[in-house]
Design a protein around this motif. Structure first.
Motif, PDB file in Angstrom:
ATOM      1  N   ASN A 165       0.851  -1.283   0.014  1.00  0.00           N
ATOM      2  CA  ASN A 165       0.072  -0.266  -0.084  1.00  0.00           C
ATOM      3  C   ASN A 165       0.946   1.089   0.072  1.00  0.00           C
ATOM      4  OD1 ASN A 165      -1.752   1.957   0.824  1.00  0.00           O
ATOM      5  ND2 ASN A 165      -2.883   1.264   2.607  1.00  0.00           N
ATOM      6  N   LYS A 210      -0.191   4.307  -0.309  1.00  0.00           N
ATOM      7  CA  LYS A 210      -0.574   5.508   0.738  1.00  0.00           C
ATOM      8  C   LYS A 210      -0.069   6.535  -0.525  1.00  0.00           C
ATOM      9  CE  LYS A 210      -0.395   3.472   4.760  1.00  0.00           C
ATOM     10  NZ  LYS A 210      -0.329   3.651   6.004  1.00  0.00           N
ATOM     11  N   HIS A 212      -9.251   1.372   4.805  1.00  0.00           N
ATOM     12  CA  HIS A 212      -8.345   0.929   6.026  1.00  0.00           C
ATOM     13  C   HIS A 212      -8.837   2.278   6.841  1.00  0.00           C
ATOM     14  CE1 HIS A 212      -4.018   2.075   6.429  1.00  0.00           C
ATOM     15  NE2 HIS A 212      -3.829   1.376   5.998  1.00  0.00           N
ATOM     16  N   GLU A 253      -5.206  -4.858  10.805  1.00  0.00           N
ATOM     17  CA  GLU A 253      -3.807  -3.975  11.230  1.00  0.00           C
ATOM     18  C   GLU A 253      -4.483  -3.361  12.208  1.00  0.00           C
ATOM     19  OE1 GLU A 253      -2.346  -2.235   7.135  1.00  0.00           O
ATOM     20  OE2 GLU A 253      -3.913  -1.416   7.119  1.00  0.00           O
ATOM     21  N   ALA A 274      -0.207  -0.136  15.223  1.00  0.00           N
ATOM     22  CA  ALA A 274       1.328  -0.973  14.554  1.00  0.00           C
ATOM     23  C   ALA A 274       0.999  -0.441  13.461  1.00  0.00           C
ATOM     24  CB  ALA A 274       1.055  -1.794  14.511  1.00  0.00           C
ATOM     25  N   ILE A 275       0.571   0.686  13.243  1.00  0.00           N
ATOM     26  CA  ILE A 275       0.679   1.452  11.600  1.00  0.00           C
ATOM     27  C   ILE A 275       1.542   2.449  11.525  1.00  0.00           C
ATOM     28  CG2 ILE A 275      -0.815   2.167   9.946  1.00  0.00           C
ATOM     29  CD1 ILE A 275      -3.095   0.655  10.484  1.00  0.00           C
ATOM     30  N   GLY A 276       2.786   2.211  10.922  1.00  0.00           N
ATOM     31  CA  GLY A 276       3.805   3.436  10.367  1.00  0.00           C
ATOM     32  C   GLY A 276       4.076   3.727  12.041  1.00  0.00           C
ATOM     33  N   GLY A 299       0.522  -4.215   9.765  1.00  0.00           N
ATOM     34  CA  GLY A 299       0.794  -2.624  10.778  1.00  0.00           C
ATOM     35  C   GLY A 299       2.420  -2.905  11.152  1.00  0.00           C
ATOM     36  N   SER A 300       3.601  -1.991  10.137  1.00  0.00           N
ATOM     37  CA  SER A 300       5.309  -1.969  10.696  1.00  0.00           C
ATOM     38  C   SER A 300       5.020  -3.188  10.049  1.00  0.00           C
ATOM     39  CB  SER A 300       5.237  -1.943  12.238  1.00  0.00           C
ATOM     40  OG  SER A 300       4.374  -0.443  12.364  1.00  0.00           O
ATOM     41  N   VAL A 301       4.815  -4.444   9.357  1.00  0.00           N
ATOM     42  CA  VAL A 301       5.810  -5.748   8.858  1.00  0.00           C
ATOM     43  C   VAL A 301       6.776  -4.660   8.050  1.00  0.00           C
ATOM     44  CG1 VAL A 301       5.714  -7.190   7.313  1.00  0.00           C
ATOM     45  CG2 VAL A 301       3.692  -6.375   8.471  1.00  0.00           C
ATOM     46  N   LEU A 321      -0.316  -7.061   4.943  1.00  0.00           N
ATOM     47  CA  LEU A 321      -0.543  -5.229   3.758  1.00  0.00           C
ATOM     48  C   LEU A 321       0.333  -4.133   4.237  1.00  0.00           C
ATOM     49  CD1 LEU A 321      -1.746  -3.780   2.151  1.00  0.00           C
ATOM     50  CD2 LEU A 321      -3.937  -3.338   4.038  1.00  0.00           C
ATOM     51  N   VAL A 322       1.393  -3.900   3.343  1.00  0.00           N
ATOM     52  CA  VAL A 322       2.856  -3.245   3.567  1.00  0.00           C
ATOM     53  C   VAL A 322       2.785  -1.857   3.199  1.00  0.00           C
ATOM     54  CG1 VAL A 322       5.217  -3.442   3.426  1.00  0.00           C
ATOM     55  CG2 VAL A 322       3.707  -5.645   3.327  1.00  0.00           C
ATOM     56  N   GLY A 323       2.322  -0.974   4.802  1.00  0.00           N
ATOM     57  CA  GLY A 323       2.810   0.385   3.855  1.00  0.00           C
ATOM     58  C   GLY A 323       3.889   0.634   3.689  1.00  0.00           C
ATOM     59  N   GLY A 324       5.143   1.254   4.378  1.00  0.00           N
ATOM     60  CA  GLY A 324       6.091   2.036   4.265  1.00  0.00           C
ATOM     61  C   GLY A 324       7.481   1.212   3.905  1.00  0.00           C
TER      62      GLY A 324
END
Ligand code: PGA
Length: 251
Positions: free
Chosen positions: A12, A14, A100, A170, A174-176, A212-214, A232-235
């Motif tokens: 993701n 974003k 989300h 998520e 824990a997200i970011g 969440g912070s994977v 589901l991976v953000g950063g």
């Protein structure tokens, strides 16, 4: 992970990136994912909507699928700034994230709206990645399982199935943040989610992602848990090496 369900690694992006870096990242991932020794997982990239055409072009013919980050519940109409599910499908998407926590928080999205969005996604032939997760206060109060059960009950539309729906757990805190729940807490929540999906869904076939912070450093210990079917991976999805390493952890 369980041999019953193929792992899914979704990125993701974003609201990050312009065409040049998005295209370069997608092209390199497509090259790697098409290799004979690629890890045994499905890959999805969810770029910002204006980057969909370049990411679609860069991944054509590769095992990488693409998805939107949100869609409107209606098929068309006077909804300035919104994107319809059919437009995402037309741009080459097979997937769309709905519900989300950033949309729930920034745009006041309710469970009912998330369900309507997932229903629109299904009508357009997309797989909906439906996000759920408790806030830190809810976890501290011991309400995490109840909150997620309520979100599951309210956010999945009639007609949801293991084929057209993926759930992403998520935890908002824990997200970011670089913080993650313990593996025991993640496993307990995923087993809880699998136990409380509506009767029409084949729970044994449903993919439930953790988000969440994977990062490369914690992916293997999360992905080896029996009810975790991907991430589901953000950063970390913004760096090819990190995102690829998370996919490698599905081996
Ligand atoms: P993060 O984001 O990996 O940067 O924590 C995950 C998400 O919000 O999907």
């Amino acid at each position: 992970m369980s041999g019953l369900r193929r792992p899914l690694i979704a990125g993701n992006w974003k609201m990050n990136g312009l065409r040049a870096d998005g295209e370069a990242r997608a092209r390199e991932l497509a090259r790697r994912a098409g290799g004979a020794d690629a890890p045994p997982c499905d890959w999805v990239l969810c770029p910002p909507a204006p980057l969909l055409p370049v990411v679609a072009a860069a991944t054509t013919g590769s095992p990488i699928g693409i998805g939107g980050q949100d869609c409107h519940p209606e098929a068309s109409g006077a909804h300035t700034g919104d994107v319809a599910a059919a437009m995402l499908a037309d741009a080459g998407c097979r997937w769309v994230i709905v519900g989300h926590s950033e949309r729930r928080a920034d745009h006041g999205e309710s469970d009912a709206l998330v369900a309507a969005k997932a229903q629109a996604a299904h009508a357009a032939g997309l797989v909906a990645i439906v996000c759920v997760g408790e806030t830190e206060a809810e976890r501290d109060d011991g309400r995490a399982h109840a909150v997620v059960a309520r979100q599951i009950a309210g956010s999945l539309p009639r007609g949801a199935s293991a084929a057209n729906t993926v759930i992403a757990y998520e935890p908002v805190w824990a997200i970011g943040t670089g913080r993650t729940p313990t593996p025991d807490d993640v496993q307990a929540m995923h087993a809880h989610i699998r136990a409380c999906v509506p009767a029409g869904i084949d729970a044994g076939a449903l993919r439930i992602l953790y988000g969440g912070s994977v990062k490369p450093g914690n992916a293997a210990q999360l992905l080896r848990l029996p009810d975790i079917d991907g991430a589901l991976v953000g950063g970390a999805s913004l760096a090819v090496e990190d995102f690829w390493a998370i996919g490698e952890a599905t081996r």
